[in-house]
Design a protein around this motif. Structure first.
Motif, PDB file in Angstrom:
ATOM      1  N   GLY A 158       0.813  -1.210   0.000  1.00 42.73           N
ATOM      2  CA  GLY A 158       0.000   0.000   0.000  1.00 42.73           C
ATOM      3  C   GLY A 158       0.846   1.259   0.000  1.00 42.73           C
ATOM      4  O   GLY A 158       0.560   2.233  -0.702  1.00 42.73           O
ATOM      5  N   LYS A 159       1.937   1.231   0.764  1.00 42.12           N
ATOM      6  CA  LYS A 159       2.839   2.385   0.814  1.00 42.12           C
ATOM      7  C   LYS A 159       3.445   2.658  -0.560  1.00 42.12           C
ATOM      8  O   LYS A 159       3.545   3.807  -1.008  1.00 42.12           O
ATOM      9  CB  LYS A 159       3.933   2.126   1.842  1.00 42.12           C
ATOM     10  CG  LYS A 159       4.898   3.284   2.014  1.00 42.12           C
ATOM     11  CD  LYS A 159       5.944   2.957   3.073  1.00 42.12           C
ATOM     12  CE  LYS A 159       6.908   4.129   3.248  1.00 42.12           C
ATOM     13  NZ  LYS A 159       7.953   3.816   4.269  1.00 42.12           N
ATOM     14  N   ALA A 160       3.839   1.579  -1.265  1.00 34.54           N
ATOM     15  CA  ALA A 160       4.430   1.743  -2.600  1.00 34.54           C
ATOM     16  C   ALA A 160       3.401   2.250  -3.615  1.00 34.54           C
ATOM     17  O   ALA A 160       3.766   2.834  -4.642  1.00 34.54           O
ATOM     18  CB  ALA A 160       5.009   0.403  -3.068  1.00 34.54           C
ATOM     19  N   PHE A 161       2.113   2.046  -3.311  1.00 36.43           N
ATOM     20  CA  PHE A 161       1.047   2.418  -4.248  1.00 36.43           C
ATOM     21  C   PHE A 161       0.488   3.820  -3.972  1.00 36.43           C
ATOM     22  O   PHE A 161      -0.400   4.292  -4.682  1.00 36.43           O
ATOM     23  CB  PHE A 161      -0.077   1.375  -4.150  1.00 36.43           C
ATOM     24  CG  PHE A 161      -0.997   1.328  -5.335  1.00 36.43           C
ATOM     25  CD1 PHE A 161      -0.608   0.733  -6.531  1.00 36.43           C
ATOM     26  CD2 PHE A 161      -2.270   1.890  -5.266  1.00 36.43           C
ATOM     27  CE1 PHE A 161      -1.469   0.689  -7.619  1.00 36.43           C
ATOM     28  CE2 PHE A 161      -3.134   1.855  -6.343  1.00 36.43           C
ATOM     29  CZ  PHE A 161      -2.727   1.246  -7.529  1.00 36.43           C
ATOM     30  N   ARG A 162       0.999   4.476  -2.947  1.00 35.19           N
ATOM     31  CA  ARG A 162       0.411   5.758  -2.520  1.00 35.19           C
ATOM     32  C   ARG A 162       0.352   6.786  -3.641  1.00 35.19           C
ATOM     33  O   ARG A 162      -0.631   7.504  -3.791  1.00 35.19           O
ATOM     34  CB  ARG A 162       1.202   6.340  -1.345  1.00 35.19           C
ATOM     35  CG  ARG A 162       0.749   5.815  -0.006  1.00 35.19           C
ATOM     36  CD  ARG A 162       1.327   6.651   1.127  1.00 35.19           C
ATOM     37  NE  ARG A 162       0.744   6.278   2.396  1.00 35.19           N
ATOM     38  CZ  ARG A 162      -0.445   6.660   2.822  1.00 35.19           C
ATOM     39  NH1 ARG A 162      -1.202   7.401   2.045  1.00 35.19           N
ATOM     40  NH2 ARG A 162      -0.889   6.304   4.001  1.00 35.19           N
ATOM     41  N   ALA A 163       1.421   6.899  -4.405  1.00 36.79           N
ATOM     42  CA  ALA A 163       1.454   7.908  -5.477  1.00 36.79           C
ATOM     43  C   ALA A 163       0.351   7.651  -6.498  1.00 36.79           C
ATOM     44  O   ALA A 163      -0.287   8.594  -6.983  1.00 36.79           O
ATOM     45  CB  ALA A 163       2.822   7.898  -6.148  1.00 36.79           C
ATOM     46  N   GLU A 189       2.654 -10.738  -3.059  1.00 42.56           N
ATOM     47  CA  GLU A 189       2.866  -9.395  -3.606  1.00 42.56           C
ATOM     48  C   GLU A 189       2.127  -9.225  -4.927  1.00 42.56           C
ATOM     49  O   GLU A 189       1.557  -8.171  -5.205  1.00 42.56           O
ATOM     50  CB  GLU A 189       4.361  -9.134  -3.796  1.00 42.56           C
ATOM     51  CG  GLU A 189       5.119  -8.955  -2.500  1.00 42.56           C
ATOM     52  CD  GLU A 189       6.531  -8.446  -2.725  1.00 42.56           C
ATOM     53  OE1 GLU A 189       6.794  -7.927  -3.826  1.00 42.56           O
ATOM     54  OE2 GLU A 189       7.352  -8.552  -1.796  1.00 42.56           O
ATOM     55  N   THR A 190       2.123 -10.276  -5.755  1.00 41.64           N
ATOM     56  CA  THR A 190       1.427 -10.213  -7.039  1.00 41.64           C
ATOM     57  C   THR A 190      -0.063 -10.022  -6.825  1.00 41.64           C
ATOM     58  O   THR A 190      -0.715  -9.209  -7.497  1.00 41.64           O
ATOM     59  CB  THR A 190       1.678 -11.502  -7.850  1.00 41.64           C
ATOM     60  OG1 THR A 190       3.080 -11.663  -8.027  1.00 41.64           O
ATOM     61  CG2 THR A 190       0.990 -11.435  -9.199  1.00 41.64           C
ATOM     62  N   ASP A 191      -0.610 -10.761  -5.868  1.00 47.76           N
ATOM     63  CA  ASP A 191      -2.025 -10.655  -5.534  1.00 47.76           C
ATOM     64  C   ASP A 191      -2.357  -9.240  -5.053  1.00 47.76           C
ATOM     65  O   ASP A 191      -3.354  -8.642  -5.458  1.00 47.76           O
ATOM     66  CB  ASP A 191      -2.365 -11.678  -4.456  1.00 47.76           C
ATOM     67  CG  ASP A 191      -3.857 -11.739  -4.160  1.00 47.76           C
ATOM     68  OD1 ASP A 191      -4.642 -11.330  -5.022  1.00 47.76           O
ATOM     69  OD2 ASP A 191      -4.222 -12.198  -3.062  1.00 47.76           O
ATOM     70  N   ALA A 192      -1.515  -8.692  -4.181  1.00 45.84           N
ATOM     71  CA  ALA A 192      -1.746  -7.351  -3.650  1.00 45.84           C
ATOM     72  C   ALA A 192      -1.666  -6.308  -4.756  1.00 45.84           C
ATOM     73  O   ALA A 192      -2.481  -5.375  -4.820  1.00 45.84           O
ATOM     74  CB  ALA A 192      -0.734  -7.036  -2.554  1.00 45.84           C
ATOM     75  N   SER A 193      -0.692  -6.443  -5.654  1.00 51.52           N
ATOM     76  CA  SER A 193      -0.519  -5.475  -6.734  1.00 51.52           C
ATOM     77  C   SER A 193      -1.723  -5.455  -7.669  1.00 51.52           C
ATOM     78  O   SER A 193      -2.251  -4.377  -8.001  1.00 51.52           O
ATOM     79  CB  SER A 193       0.747  -5.807  -7.516  1.00 51.52           C
ATOM     80  OG  SER A 193       0.941  -4.891  -8.567  1.00 51.52           O
ATOM     81  N   SER A 194      -2.194  -6.642  -8.088  1.00 50.75           N
ATOM     82  CA  SER A 194      -3.349  -6.696  -8.994  1.00 50.75           C
ATOM     83  C   SER A 194      -4.614  -6.208  -8.301  1.00 50.75           C
ATOM     84  O   SER A 194      -5.467  -5.559  -8.906  1.00 50.75           O
ATOM     85  CB  SER A 194      -3.541  -8.120  -9.517  1.00 50.75           C
ATOM     86  OG  SER A 194      -3.771  -9.017  -8.444  1.00 50.75           O
TER      87      SER A 194
END
Length: 459
Positions: A158-163, A189-194
């Protein structure tokens, strides 16, 4: 609160531990999870400490502590398991300007280390200010079982996706996106990203959410008497519009980011007008906010609820009533009594001492009848008026009357008197909090005896 909880930045900062035994090991196991530059000063280091030094995880100085060893240290732990040595090294660390903790010595420590639930970067700290370490550990165990082991992974992703999430408007829309994300589980991580990408697309294309209003009863004051549904509404609210009598402990339960607005209504005194309150409710709901209108007791009992419902209806705003425990119910429980009793009364009246026009008139003749029971809200300032009306209509001056101030709160006070002595009893009592007057009810004998014992002890 004697210790204010904070999360201190330790990345690249010195943390010094004096000691090499079990106490030092316990602190180091926790500190090694940080990115601090750890220094251990001891003449006799446990094998684990020596191995950590060999692995480059900390710096080991094999001697007794000397002046200057704690210079530039953000934190210092005295963990020698020897009172005299701990006092000596703590004094040296104080002179070097470090914050000092002496293990198992709360009084002489400048800070304490709480129990922690670690789901890095999610960290839950639990402290009892040294009063109950066993309780802190029990709470930690309970939280450990509740939090998913993958929560840290979700937080890092989530932190990496903030932007990317900043494509959503700041406020409600962005908060709802993150709430949806953390409400679901992920396996990798793949599941979280998608999942994040799909959720962002869903929220970007969703229609603007309409505001709504929860008309919530805060109960009589004791936070433990707040309903689960009311607690949930406070946790989700964007805006909380609260009355003067709502206990501060209950306001503390609202979501930290919520806008807190006082409605400040006060009988016979300066207050926010009902029209102004209606406008506050409507304007915030129109902006898409989840508004909680928080009222003391139960909003359906002398809460001017219909006027706020009408304002919502006129503006096409959805509303929900979440009832609360009315103050009369908490107060009669404090008396150890029941509102109704076979052979005494089959009904009870809830009346108000005053309304928008002043002192309220009622069917005093019926109320003056033997066996009638009434709970009189806002009866403190109208007590003399109520007393006069009842006596004028033939009520027995010896009718039992009980006044409960601050029902359910720690400062609760119970005054047992009679109708004939209601005034000057209230004047002499110098009541400062909200009070209810019960006509025809008295505390049970056991309560009276307990109160008498407390008064004697105080004398």
């Amino acid at each position: 609160m004697k210790h204010f909880p904070i999360f201190m930045a330790l990345e690249g900062r010195r943390v010094v531990v004096s000691g090499g035994g079990e106490a030092a090991l316990a602190k180091l196991r926790l500190l090694l999870k940080t990115e601090a530059k750890l220094v251990v000063v001891t003449e006799d280091a446990a094998p684990e400490i020596a191995q950590w030094a060999q692995d480059g995880r900390l710096t080991l100085i094999r001697r007794a502590m000397e002046p200057g060893d704690a210079l530039c240290a953000r934190l210092f732990y005295a963990a020698n398991e020897d009172d005299a040595e701990d006092a000596r090294v703590a004094e040296l660390a104080h002179r070097d300007g470090a914050l000092v903790n002496i293990v198992d010595n709360l009084e002489d420590s400048q800070f304490i280390t709480p129990a922690m639930v670690d789901r890095d970067p999610v960290v839950v700290a639990i402290g009892t200010e040294g009063a109950a370490p066993v309780l802190a550990r029990a709470i930690k165990k309970d939280i450990e079982e509740r939090l998913s082991p993958r929560l840290g992974l979700m937080a890092r992703m989530g932190k990496a996706f903030r932007a990317r999430a900043e494509a959503l408007p700041f406020g409600v829309k962005r908060r709802e996106f993150w709430a949806d994300y953390y409400a679901q589980g992920v396996a990798s991580e793949t599941d979280a990203s998608s999942s994040l990408e799909a959720l962002l697309d869903k929220h970007l294309t969703a229609k603007p959410k309409e505001g709504r209003v929860d008309l919530v009863g805060a109960g009589p004051g004791d936070p433990e008497l707040l309903t689960l549904k009311a607690r949930k509404a406070l946790d989700e609210a964007d805006v909380v519009i609260y009355d003067r009598l709502v206990a501060p402990e209950i306001l503390e339960l609202a979501r930290r980011e919520a806008v807190m607005l006082s409605a400040g209504k006060e009988g016979f005194g300066p207050s926010v007008t009902q029209d102004a309150i209606n406008e506050m409710i409507v304007s915030h709901a129109r902006s898409g906010a989840h508004v909680v209108r928080l009222k003391s007791g139960d909003p359906t009992v002398f809460g001017r609820l219909d006027e706020e419902i009408d304002a919502c209806d006129a503006s096409g705003i959805a509303w929900t009533i979440i009832p609360g425990i009315t103050s009369a119910s908490a107060a009669v429980a404090a008396l150890g009594q029941s509102f109704t009793k076979r052979g005494r009364n089959s009904g009870v009246r809830f009346i108000t001492g005053h309304d928008t026009k002043g002192f309220a008139d009622h069917d005093w003749k019926t109320l003056a009848s033997e066996g009638e029971v009434a709970a009189i809200y806002m009866g403190k300032k109208s007590a003399r008026f109520i007393q006069g009306r009842l006596l004028m209509h033939g009520a027995d001056p010896l009718t039992q009357v009980t006044v409960i101030e601050n029902a359910s709160r720690p400062e609760q006070r119970i005054l047992a008197t009679t109708l004939g002595e209601l005034e000057p009893t209230l004047t002499h009592a110098n009541l400062t909090g909200p009070a209810l007057v019960f006509l025809g009810l008295a505390p049970r004998a056991a309560l009276v005896a307990a109160q008498h014992h407390e008064m004697e002890a105080a004398i």
